[in-house]
Write an enzyme that holds these catalytic residues in place. Structure first.
Site, mmCIF file in Angstrom:
data_model
loop_
_atom_site.group_PDB
_atom_site.id
_atom_site.type_symbol
_atom_site.label_atom_id
_atom_site.label_comp_id
_atom_site.label_asym_id
_atom_site.label_seq_id
_atom_site.Cartn_x
_atom_site.Cartn_y
_atom_site.Cartn_z
ATOM 1 N N ARG A 103 0.805 -1.236 0.000
ATOM 2 C CA ARG A 103 0.000 0.000 0.000
ATOM 3 C C ARG A 103 0.834 1.281 0.000
ATOM 4 N NH1 ARG A 103 -3.438 -2.453 3.981
ATOM 5 N NH2 ARG A 103 -5.118 -3.574 2.930
ATOM 6 N N LYS A 125 2.842 11.507 -10.830
ATOM 7 C CA LYS A 125 1.989 10.636 -11.645
ATOM 8 C C LYS A 125 2.739 9.340 -11.914
ATOM 9 C CE LYS A 125 -0.963 13.784 -14.283
ATOM 10 N NZ LYS A 125 -1.356 14.193 -15.654
ATOM 11 N N GLU A 167 8.743 18.219 -24.783
ATOM 12 C CA GLU A 167 8.095 18.640 -23.539
ATOM 13 C C GLU A 167 8.553 20.037 -23.132
ATOM 14 O OE1 GLU A 167 5.635 17.114 -21.945
ATOM 15 O OE2 GLU A 167 5.680 15.264 -23.110
ATOM 16 N N LYS A 209 7.060 23.176 -14.803
ATOM 17 C CA LYS A 209 6.233 22.008 -14.462
ATOM 18 C C LYS A 209 5.816 22.046 -12.993
ATOM 19 C CE LYS A 209 5.140 17.307 -14.426
ATOM 20 N NZ LYS A 209 5.053 16.042 -15.096
ATOM 21 N N GLU A 219 -4.654 17.110 -10.405
ATOM 22 C CA GLU A 219 -5.157 17.566 -11.689
ATOM 23 C C GLU A 219 -6.646 17.874 -11.674
ATOM 24 O OE1 GLU A 219 -3.258 15.695 -15.056
ATOM 25 O OE2 GLU A 219 -5.059 15.928 -16.233
ATOM 26 N N ARG A 223 -3.244 21.908 -13.458
ATOM 27 C CA ARG A 223 -2.303 20.868 -13.884
ATOM 28 C C ARG A 223 -2.674 20.319 -15.256
ATOM 29 N NH1 ARG A 223 0.618 15.906 -10.582
ATOM 30 N NH2 ARG A 223 1.776 15.183 -12.383
ATOM 31 N N ASN A 227 -1.192 18.943 -20.217
ATOM 32 C CA ASN A 227 -1.622 17.990 -21.236
ATOM 33 C C ASN A 227 -1.695 18.613 -22.626
ATOM 34 O OD1 ASN A 227 -2.082 15.575 -19.670
ATOM 35 N ND2 ASN A 227 -3.718 16.712 -18.678
ATOM 36 N N HIS A 230 -1.106 16.672 -25.827
ATOM 37 C CA HIS A 230 -1.125 15.257 -25.454
ATOM 38 C C HIS A 230 -2.425 14.542 -25.802
ATOM 39 C CE1 HIS A 230 2.575 16.253 -23.447
ATOM 40 N NE2 HIS A 230 2.743 15.013 -23.038
ATOM 41 N N HIS A 234 -1.189 11.454 -27.612
ATOM 42 C CA HIS A 234 -1.390 10.083 -27.129
ATOM 43 C C HIS A 234 -2.129 9.229 -28.155
ATOM 44 C CE1 HIS A 234 -0.833 10.962 -22.549
ATOM 45 N NE2 HIS A 234 0.273 10.566 -23.109
ATOM 46 N N HIS A 246 7.122 9.312 -28.219
ATOM 47 C CA HIS A 246 6.293 10.228 -27.436
ATOM 48 C C HIS A 246 6.531 11.690 -27.848
ATOM 49 C CE1 HIS A 246 3.864 11.602 -24.071
ATOM 50 N NE2 HIS A 246 4.846 12.394 -23.690
#
Lengths: 348, 348
Positions: A103, A125, A167, A209, A219, A223, A227, A230, A234, A246
């Protein structure tokens, strides 16, 4: 937010930046193990190396299970610490192992690619890819510390620098027009691996960032701006079976999403051209072949930002600034027709 | 902490207690689907039922993958809500799906067993079992709401009431001597399914559990007290291949761990007997056959509380109070010999 250490040669002194732990599990891939993984493990007391086969295809639930079982087999308890050494795949995958092992156990991120330094290693993330899309399974799990030695970029292949620059261009596009121009002007110096330029790039991108992540780790609001490029990026990556890298996908995605904003009257004229120049300087693709744009549009629907079945896009107001909707939202719903036209603009 | 609704007949009015969502995914097992799963799904707009085969053996990473893929296949986005309807297995498993689906979506827990009502559904611990042990993979993910209809206990088999009572006895043992005595005196009424007694049981146990979880969601300190009886209990369960039920294993574990405390001079004389009386009243086992205590001691080593390779135990000071170590810690390191003697005390 985690602490971030940017220091030349820090890999040899990593012991000073990891939390006290009963044992360290250094997770790395088959490319990075020999370059840096063993060196990091060797500089920590009571550390073992856990290696997986390099490649985005291995950022999977299966590799996550194998790594988890290996840690259990070796008796790692909650008082351990995971140390991820590698690129974005390693950061995301080892992060998800750390998020779910017993956990949750602490993790130190040691990114060794430009892309990982300014993106994957930061912000907590974590996740793995599944057939339906990238990063669709994961968790938020902030690293204890992110340790960056920009010196390792000296050995990074040029293609990987391009991936990272995509990026960095995004950071400029959403937050800092001057930085966007700096990247365009200094990309050649980055490819020559000039230390001062690599360090400026890493520092400025990390500052942007972290500014977006700081008050919105999960997010709910700003945040989402990270994206930009993206949603389409993606989709392109996935449709190609990840043959498109990417950074390449994000570069195309940024131009297309800037075009969407322009078509909607949200994004200022000339914005697409600014991004285009930066993309060219970063030696990233600016055209793609579409037989049919339908599958790409369909692929955007599994984007995590989708709400009520509708895909949401981050749109720019101008270079360096994200456009907020009338309701103050950070993402916009866009009709398929508008997306289709934008895709066509950059197809050959 | 999440909000907790305890209300007779609330299952039919569950719409009032779920968050607004684009779609609801009701996760339930093959035993509960027909009893309550379909009823809950039917009372929510835009809900689908996701059913898995009942049984602890299916609280696995494989079932988690299958459920995740089914949600992706059906296009559930971040604006969905998962509703878990069932016992402890369903609460833990669906909780882990919610914790990791698109990096986390809201979940409403609707426990239908006594054990789940007073334990699994509360506190945000989610997880699955692996070969090395129970709940070794998971995440903390607080439910939006826990919805409890004690009326459903009228159909719960007596053996399941015993399983739940084991956790209730634990709540009395660590926090409330009077409650421990109440359980001993009123267990027969619980088995007769007297509504007033079931409701008192659920309310008092939830109050104690939430008191321990409230300020320590991630188990850095007092939440560990809830593991009383579980260090040995989990080991017994696992060694039996889960043939020994959770409540049975915890009942034995509590008596053995009280015996350990007594042997160390930490636990007051008579404490073991108090717990023993409650265990008998709850129709739980108080003896077990050991050919050899070695495997049980070895199995405790994979306990998540282990530190520096040493197993940690929660010990009582007396019925209703946990003993803190001289350093103020909530868990104690115990020598294998002491554990072995305690195991033998309750073997035939």
């Amino acid at each position: 937010m985690s602490s971030i250490v940017i220091e030349s040669g820090v890999l040899a002194r990593i012991g000073a930046h990891v939390p006290r732990a009963h044992a360290y599990a250094v997770i790395t891939d088959s490319n990075v193990a020999g370059l840096y993984g063993r060196r990091v493990a060797g500089s920590l007391g009571n550390a073992e190396l856990f290696e997986f086969a390099a490649g985005e295809a291995n950022k999977s639930r299966e590799t996550w299970m194998t790594l988890t079982d290996a840690l259990l087999e070796r008796g790692y308890g909650r008082d351990c610490c995971i140390v991820a050494v590698g690129g974005g795949v390693t950061c995301d995958l080892a992060g998800f192992v750390a998020a779910t092992y017993l956990r949750g156990v602490p993790i130190v991120q040691v990114p060794t690619s430009l892309l990982a330094m300014i993106d994957a290693a930061l912000g907590g993330k974590t996740g793995v890819d599944v057939a339906a899309g990238k990063n669709l399974v994961g968790a938020f799990h902030q690293p204890h510390c992110v340790v960056i030695d920009a010196g390792v970029l000296a050995t990074l292949p040029a293609a990987e620098l391009s991936n990272g620059l995509a990026e960095a261009i995004k950071h400029g596009a959403i937050a800092d027009e001057e930085y966007l121009a700096w990247i365009t002007d200094h990309a050649d110096g980055v490819f020559e691996r000039r230390t001062d330029m690599l360090e400026h790039l890493v520092q400025r991108s990390i500052a942007i960032k972290t500014q977006f992540v700081r008050d919105d780790e999960r997010e709910a609001a700003q945040r989402a701006a990270l994206n930009f490029g993206h949603t389409i990026g993606h989709a392109l990556e996935r449709l190609s079976g990840y043959a498109i890298q990417h950074g390449h996908a994000v570069a195309l995605g940024m131009m297309m999403e800037a075009e969407i904003g322009t078509a909607l009257g949200v994004t200022a004229a000339g914005t697409v051209q600014h991004i285009h120049r930066a993309v060219r300087a970063a030696r990233l693709p600016h055209r793609i072949v579409f037989d049919d744009t339908g599958p790409t549009i369909a692929a955007t629907r599994s984007d995590k930002k989708a709400r009520g079945g509708a895909v949401r896009y981050v749109l720019l107001e101008k270079p360096g600034r994200v456009a907020r909707s009338e309701r103050g939202e950070w993402t916009w719903q866009v009709a398929d027709d508008v997306v289709r036209e934008a895709l066509k603009q950059f197809s050959v």
